[in-house]
Design a protein around this motif. Structure first.
Motif, PDB file in Angstrom:
ATOM      1  N   GLN A 319       0.812  -1.217   0.000  1.00 53.69           N
ATOM      2  CA  GLN A 319       0.000   0.000   0.000  1.00 53.69           C
ATOM      3  C   GLN A 319       0.844   1.266   0.000  1.00 53.69           C
ATOM      4  N   THR A 320       2.036   1.199   0.576  1.00 54.60           N
ATOM      5  CA  THR A 320       2.898   2.380   0.678  1.00 54.60           C
ATOM      6  C   THR A 320       4.078   2.316  -0.288  1.00 54.60           C
ATOM      7  N   ALA A 321       4.019   1.380  -1.244  1.00 53.00           N
ATOM      8  CA  ALA A 321       5.154   1.128  -2.130  1.00 53.00           C
ATOM      9  C   ALA A 321       5.339   2.232  -3.161  1.00 53.00           C
ATOM     10  N   SER A 323       7.354   1.302  -5.883  1.00 47.74           N
ATOM     11  CA  SER A 323       7.738   0.537  -7.073  1.00 47.74           C
ATOM     12  C   SER A 323       6.945  -0.762  -7.114  1.00 47.74           C
ATOM     13  N   ASN A 324       6.840  -1.370  -8.304  1.00 48.14           N
ATOM     14  CA  ASN A 324       6.137  -2.647  -8.448  1.00 48.14           C
ATOM     15  C   ASN A 324       6.823  -3.743  -7.652  1.00 48.14           C
ATOM     16  N   ARG A 325       8.121  -3.640  -7.479  1.00 48.47           N
ATOM     17  CA  ARG A 325       8.857  -4.645  -6.706  1.00 48.47           C
ATOM     18  C   ARG A 325       8.313  -4.734  -5.279  1.00 48.47           C
ATOM     19  N   GLU A 326       7.965  -3.596  -4.697  1.00 42.49           N
ATOM     20  CA  GLU A 326       7.453  -3.571  -3.325  1.00 42.49           C
ATOM     21  C   GLU A 326       5.949  -3.822  -3.263  1.00 42.49           C
ATOM     22  N   ARG A 327       5.284  -3.778  -4.416  1.00 42.36           N
ATOM     23  CA  ARG A 327       3.827  -3.978  -4.431  1.00 42.36           C
ATOM     24  C   ARG A 327       3.435  -5.447  -4.494  1.00 42.36           C
ATOM     25  N   ILE A 328       4.379  -6.326  -4.721  1.00 42.38           N
ATOM     26  CA  ILE A 328       4.060  -7.741  -4.925  1.00 42.38           C
ATOM     27  C   ILE A 328       3.523  -8.383  -3.644  1.00 42.38           C
ATOM     28  N   LYS A 375      -3.437  -8.940  -7.720  1.00 43.17           N
ATOM     29  CA  LYS A 375      -3.202  -9.651  -8.976  1.00 43.17           C
ATOM     30  C   LYS A 375      -2.938  -8.711 -10.152  1.00 43.17           C
ATOM     31  N   GLN A 376      -3.196  -7.442  -9.986  1.00 42.99           N
ATOM     32  CA  GLN A 376      -3.010  -6.475 -11.068  1.00 42.99           C
ATOM     33  C   GLN A 376      -1.589  -5.903 -11.133  1.00 42.99           C
ATOM     34  N   VAL A 377      -0.747  -6.289 -10.179  1.00 45.98           N
ATOM     35  CA  VAL A 377       0.634  -5.791 -10.172  1.00 45.98           C
ATOM     36  C   VAL A 377       1.407  -6.393 -11.345  1.00 45.98           C
ATOM     37  N   GLU A 378       2.121  -5.565 -12.063  1.00 47.20           N
ATOM     38  CA  GLU A 378       2.966  -6.036 -13.155  1.00 47.20           C
ATOM     39  C   GLU A 378       4.284  -6.541 -12.585  1.00 47.20           C
ATOM     40  N   CYS A 379       4.716  -7.709 -13.038  1.00 42.52           N
ATOM     41  CA  CYS A 379       5.959  -8.289 -12.523  1.00 42.52           C
ATOM     42  C   CYS A 379       7.137  -7.436 -12.997  1.00 42.52           C
ATOM     43  N   PRO A 380       7.959  -6.940 -12.072  1.00 49.39           N
ATOM     44  CA  PRO A 380       9.048  -6.033 -12.447  1.00 49.39           C
ATOM     45  C   PRO A 380      10.326  -6.754 -12.880  1.00 49.39           C
ATOM     46  N   PHE A 381      10.344  -8.081 -12.777  1.00 51.48           N
ATOM     47  CA  PHE A 381      11.574  -8.824 -13.042  1.00 51.48           C
ATOM     48  C   PHE A 381      11.683  -9.209 -14.512  1.00 51.48           C
TER      49      PHE A 381
END
Length: 432
Positions: A319-321, A323-328, A375-381
């Motif tokens: 919630q406080t991220a 970047s997408n990396r922290e949103r996973i 589930k809507q988070v885009e994978c950053p890797f």
């Protein structure tokens, strides 16, 4: 109350054409009326719809359409975006087009908006179909079970590729597992949760549950469990097996740090399968302190208290991220399904006084809504095709194959195990 043949109940007379209608001094507010008929105080749904639909001889009041038109557009937009699978049924698409043809002529701007709704829906359904086809294809490939590979244990060099030859970096493998998890999650819609728990009418032969993506995700979890167990049981030498155990412990730890709890649980489950856990000499060679810490995090005691605490922490970070990396946040899916199931089945839809149990539905909406956000988070890797291909297609042992490989690695310890080993060698390898 007197009801006209059209289905309306007259109450007050409308003003004659060209006359100003006096505003009522008291009452519930303005009352709608037909162009040349009585005002509406009650009506059937079909009649109300008919009253809003323009024809060659009748056009609804402009103010009324301006009031209801945007709301209808908003409803259709949110419906098609949130529950696109509802419109896989041709009948539903027909209803949608019928509504569009009824309200679009009322305003030129409606045509543009509704065409965009149809285009986005069509694109979304096409993407979902492609994604599901690829998942089905992958599932078919992933179902390959090759117990015959046990015979390779005694034939150097190894014929079967192993995970460490494809990827020897735990963090990289954890990233690729996260890719797989998020890909599966992206295809699961909220309607599948409803379908999963719906009570099928045994007399209705046309009723079919639409839980393809949900079931594919559960199969992926099971495959990962068996893949981990296969990778550990496959090596002929004890030192190699210990190395594989340590590798997957590190992968599990990286999954935990990423917020990928589903892969974490699958790895732990695979390492706790009986054919793996019985390899006492192998475990004695491995450094397992980190594994017991991870086991503690996923301990089912107290209704998975430790896991739920970690999940809340990951959700707060998301919630406080920045970047997408922290949103996973990838929850342990089987437990999520279980929670929703017991909430749905354990709480009544209505209270004893007959009122709707809003508290239940608010909590259901909260849990499913939270999942929809994750589930809507885009994978950053970055994608590694070779690793993904191996995860999806590498042959895995069946339960019997795992036991046989385990016995071939470390001899049976009692008569029951000896008898089972003999039977497995006969059935799987054709040996006596």
């Amino acid at each position: 109350m007197f009801t006209t043949p059209s289905g309306f109940s007259p109450h007050l007379a409308c003003a004659e054409p060209g006359e100003e209608e006096e505003a009522p001094q008291e009452g519930p507010g303005p009352v709608a009326c037909l162009a040349d008929g009585p005002p509406i105080t009650s009506a059937s749904l079909d009649t109300l719809i008919q009253n809003l639909v323009p024809t060659a001889d009748y056009y609804p009041e402009v103010n009324r359409m301006r009031k209801f038109g945007p709301k209808i557009l908003q409803l259709l937009t949110e419906w098609t975006e949130t529950f696109p699978t509802d419109f896989r049924d041709e009948k539903m698409v027909g209803h949608l087009k019928d509504i569009i043809h009824r309200i679009a002529p009322c305003d030129e701007a409606y045509w543009k908006t509704l065409n965009q709704v149809l285009q986005k829906l069509s694109q979304r359904l096409a993407l979902m179909s492609q994604g599901e086809e690829s998942i089905v294809k992958v599932s078919l490939n992933a179902s390959s079970i090759s117990d015959k590979l046990v015979a390779f244990k005694t034939k150097p060099p190894p014929i079967q590729k192993d995970m460490l030859s494809i990827c020897n970096d735990p963090y990289t493998l954890a990233q690729q597992l996260t890719h797989v998890e998020l890909e599966h999650l992206s295809h699961i819609g909220p309607e599948e949760f409803v379908q999963a728990f719906v009570q099928k009418d045994p007399l209705d032969g046309t009723q079919k549950k639409k839980t393809t993506n949900l079931e594919a995700y559960v199969r992926w979890f099971n495959r990962l469990c068996y893949l981990v167990a296969t990778e550990i049981c496959m090596p002929a030498k004890k030192k190699q097996r210990a190395t594989v155990i340590e590798f997957f412990i590190d992968v599990a730890r990286e999954c935990f740090n990423i917020g990928n709890f589903n892969s974490l649980m699958a790895i732990i489950s695979g390492m706790n399968m009986s054919p793996v856990s019985r390899l006492k000499k192998t475990w004695g060679k491995a450094k397992t302190a980190k594994f017991f810490i991870l086991e503690h995090q996923m301990d089912p005691t107290g209704n998975f208290y430790n896991y739920r605490t970690a999940l809340r922490g990951a959700a707060h970070r998301s919630q406080t991220a920045n970047s997408n990396r922290e949103r996973i946040v990838i929850p342990f899916f089987s437990l999520l399904i279980k929670d929703i199931y017991f909430l749905n089945e354990g709480c009544a839809n209505r209270l004893p006084n007959g009122h709707v149990n809003f508290e239940k539905f608010v909590e259901l909406a909260r849990q499913v809504g939270e999942f929809m956000t994750w589930k809507q988070v885009e994978c950053p890797f970055e994608v590694d095709r070779a690793i993904l291909h191996y995860l999806h297609t590498a042959p895995i042992f069946s339960e019997d194959g795992l036991y046989l490989a385990s016995y071939e690695s470390e001899s049976p310890e009692n008569q029951v195990e000896k008898d089972r080993w003999k039977a497995l060698r006969s059935n799987v390898l054709g040996k006596t």
